[in-house]
Design an enzyme around this catalytic site. Structure first.
Site, mmCIF file in Angstrom:
data_model
loop_
_atom_site.group_PDB
_atom_site.id
_atom_site.type_symbol
_atom_site.label_atom_id
_atom_site.label_comp_id
_atom_site.label_asym_id
_atom_site.label_seq_id
_atom_site.Cartn_x
_atom_site.Cartn_y
_atom_site.Cartn_z
ATOM 1 N NE ARG A 111 49.124 31.307 -62.847
ATOM 2 C CZ ARG A 111 49.636 30.984 -61.310
ATOM 3 N NH1 ARG A 111 49.837 31.979 -60.960
ATOM 4 N NH2 ARG A 111 49.768 29.401 -60.467
ATOM 5 C CE LYS A 112 45.609 27.301 -60.978
ATOM 6 N NZ LYS A 112 45.807 27.047 -59.983
ATOM 7 C CD1 TRP A 141 53.142 24.494 -64.433
ATOM 8 C CD2 TRP A 141 54.606 23.148 -63.854
ATOM 9 N NE1 TRP A 141 53.141 24.056 -63.301
ATOM 10 C CE2 TRP A 141 54.466 23.309 -62.682
ATOM 11 C CE3 TRP A 141 55.910 22.516 -64.512
ATOM 12 C CZ2 TRP A 141 54.785 22.596 -61.474
ATOM 13 C CZ3 TRP A 141 56.556 21.538 -62.959
ATOM 14 C CH2 TRP A 141 55.836 21.393 -62.083
ATOM 15 C CG ASP A 183 53.943 18.194 -51.560
ATOM 16 O OD1 ASP A 183 53.805 18.266 -50.844
ATOM 17 O OD2 ASP A 183 53.014 17.532 -52.262
ATOM 18 N NE ARG A 231 47.149 24.827 -56.072
ATOM 19 C CZ ARG A 231 47.958 25.392 -54.869
ATOM 20 N NH1 ARG A 231 48.671 24.981 -54.080
ATOM 21 N NH2 ARG A 231 48.894 26.870 -55.565
#
Length: 485
Positions: free
Chosen positions: A81-82, A115, A256, A458
């Site tokens: 995906r990145k 998102w 987180d 990332r």
């Protein structure tokens, strides 16, 4: 605690390209050109250079060497995906051409964090129009993209995610260039411009930054009225699901931010914040995976060591209430540790970050659950302790990885990890040298500066300068013998 982020090349290049396409905000365009034209700085990658070269000089790049640097060593479930994401960003600004291999039909924009759904849908539309194949996107998909954009913009920058907002605007402008939604969204992003002319990747981090800052201030003995105001600020922004988002006016909670919020509220006043803490416990219990680990955003996503360490350590304050969950999380972490004492880095470039959170979690397990874990925990602690002993530099600090130059944030993370193992400044020379290194880096106003180490999306770095102060404050307090995790 405001957490403004520094400008970033990716979003600045995307915004400049969009403003030129729409022929809007010429003053903002000049500022973006100035920011992008300053040339390579610390941390600049080939990806950054390819984006800047494309929008400023119309220069083409080779995507293969961009990927060779950007995704080198990126071993993560989001890899495919990145790569597509970065390719489309490059193509959007003209650094590379859209190519048939991008295959819009294969893009799935299903049930993920908001998102991610927005980005994947925007990528599909952008690729289809970039290849002059608008039929590859259905009318329903275009309508969904407009709906998501419109609904999110009512709260400001879309989920405070500047990148997703930009990609959505670019996609909508491909089939509706005169859209009022696009004009409105551009206006929101222009309002986010930093004084240097660039735009950050994240528009608001105030909720996230308040939580660990509050924790550090409580442990440092700060005024209780101050920490109470911070606690009340956080509780007012708790989401209906019991978690917390990283910024204001958002929908998506994340593990987180929730972990730091729980740790702070429990340390500040567990009685005053009993109900918010209970709701947060239910949120974390609902999102934990079958393997005992925690994902970042959505139940069912792969577990991550950093998120698991944060969640388990935060719930440790409640003792036996979450005993089974904490034991399972500890077993997940013990299985996730590598032979050298490290874990997957995930949302950071620093090896020490996840080690700290894992050690914190392993020492938060209730006593009733320790008999079956003690031997494995001692072995895990020994591995990580050996890592820090070997990785410490001659100046007393630590870098992102062994052999890297010392940086303030990695040194703070390392000291936090060592303190979680029970090593303190008065009894341990490794800790003492690390503390001296931090103290030597303190500036005249009491604050600290550091290289950025956080990544989002990332593996792209983003810089929130206040992080250096937050992690250092936590580390200085934790290494005092009087504090116990």
């Amino acid at each position: 605690m405001p957490g403004p982020c520094g400008s970033r090349v990716l979003e600045s290049a995307l915004l400049l390209s969009l403003l030129r396409r729409q022929r809007q905000h010429t003053t903002a365009q000049r500022g973006l050109e100035t920011f992008l034209g300053r040339g390579p700085g610390a941390g600049t990658t080939r990806f950054d250079s390819a984006l800047s070269d494309a929008v400023l000089a119309g220069r083409k790049s080779d995507a293969d060497w961009v990927h060779a640097e950007l995704l080198a060593g990126f071993d993560h479930f989001t890899f495919a995906r990145k790569r597509l994401f970065f390719d489309v960003c490059l193509a959007t600004v003209g650094a590379i051409d859209f190519n048939p291999g991008m295959q819009p039909e294969r893009i799935n924009s299903g049930n993920r964090a908001p998102w991610v759904q927005m980005i994947m849908l925007a990528l599909k539309v952008t690729i289809a129009h970039g290849l002059d194949r608008p039929e590859a996107v259905t009318t329903a998909e275009r309508e969904l993209l407009v709906k998501l954009l419109r609904e999110g913009q009512r709260r400001g920058v879309w989920e405070n995610h500047v990148t997703a907002h930009l990609l959505a605007l670019r996609a909508v402008s491909a089939f509706a260039p005169g859209s009022a939604d696009v004009a409105e969204g551009i206006g929101l992003l222009v309002e986010c411009l930093n004084p240097d002319g660039g735009v950050p990747g994240i528009a608001n981090l105030s909720v996230f930054c308040t939580a660990p800052t509050g924790l550090g201030l409580v442990r440092a003995g700060a005024d209780r009225e101050l920490t109470r105001r911070m606690g009340d600020y956080l509780t007012a922004r708790q989401s209906p699901d019991g978690g917390w988002p990283f910024g204001e006016n958002m929908v998506q909670s994340d593990v987180d931010t929730t972990s730091y919020a729980v740790a702070f509220l429990a340390a500040a006043d567990s009685r005053r914040y009993a109900k918010p803490l209970e709701r947060a416990g239910k949120y974390l219990s609902a999102i934990v995976g079958r393997d005992g680990g925690f994902p970042t955003y959505v139940a069912g996503d792969p577990s991550e060591a950093g998120m698991t360490g944060g969640a388990a350590s935060a719930l440790g304050w409640a003792g036996e209430t979450h005993a089974a969950l904490l034991e399972n999380a500890a077993r997940y972490l013990l299985g996730a540790q590598k032979a050298d004492g490290t874990f997957e880095r995930s949302w950071t470039l620093s090896e020490a970050n996840t080690i700290w959170r894992a050690m914190w979690a392993l020492h938060s397990v209730p006593a009733s659950r320790l008999p079956g874990l003690r031997a494995d925990r001692e072995q895990a602690v020994a591995r990580s302790r050996r890592f820090f002993d070997l990785a410490q530099n001659d100046d007393g600090g630590w870098g992102y990885r062994p052999g890297d130059a010392s940086d303030t944030t990695s040194t703070a993370y390392s000291l936090l990890a060592l303190s979680a193992m029970g090593r303190h400044v008065g009894t341990d020379h490794v800790v003492r040298r690390g503390i001296f290194h931090l103290l030597a880096r303190q500036e005249m106003d009491g604050g600290f500066s550091a290289l950025p180490d956080q990544v989002a999306p990332r593996p792209l770095l983003f810089d929130a300068p206040v992080f250096a102060d937050i992690w250092t404050l936590l580390a200085l307090g934790a290494c005092d013998e009087s504090w116990h995790w």
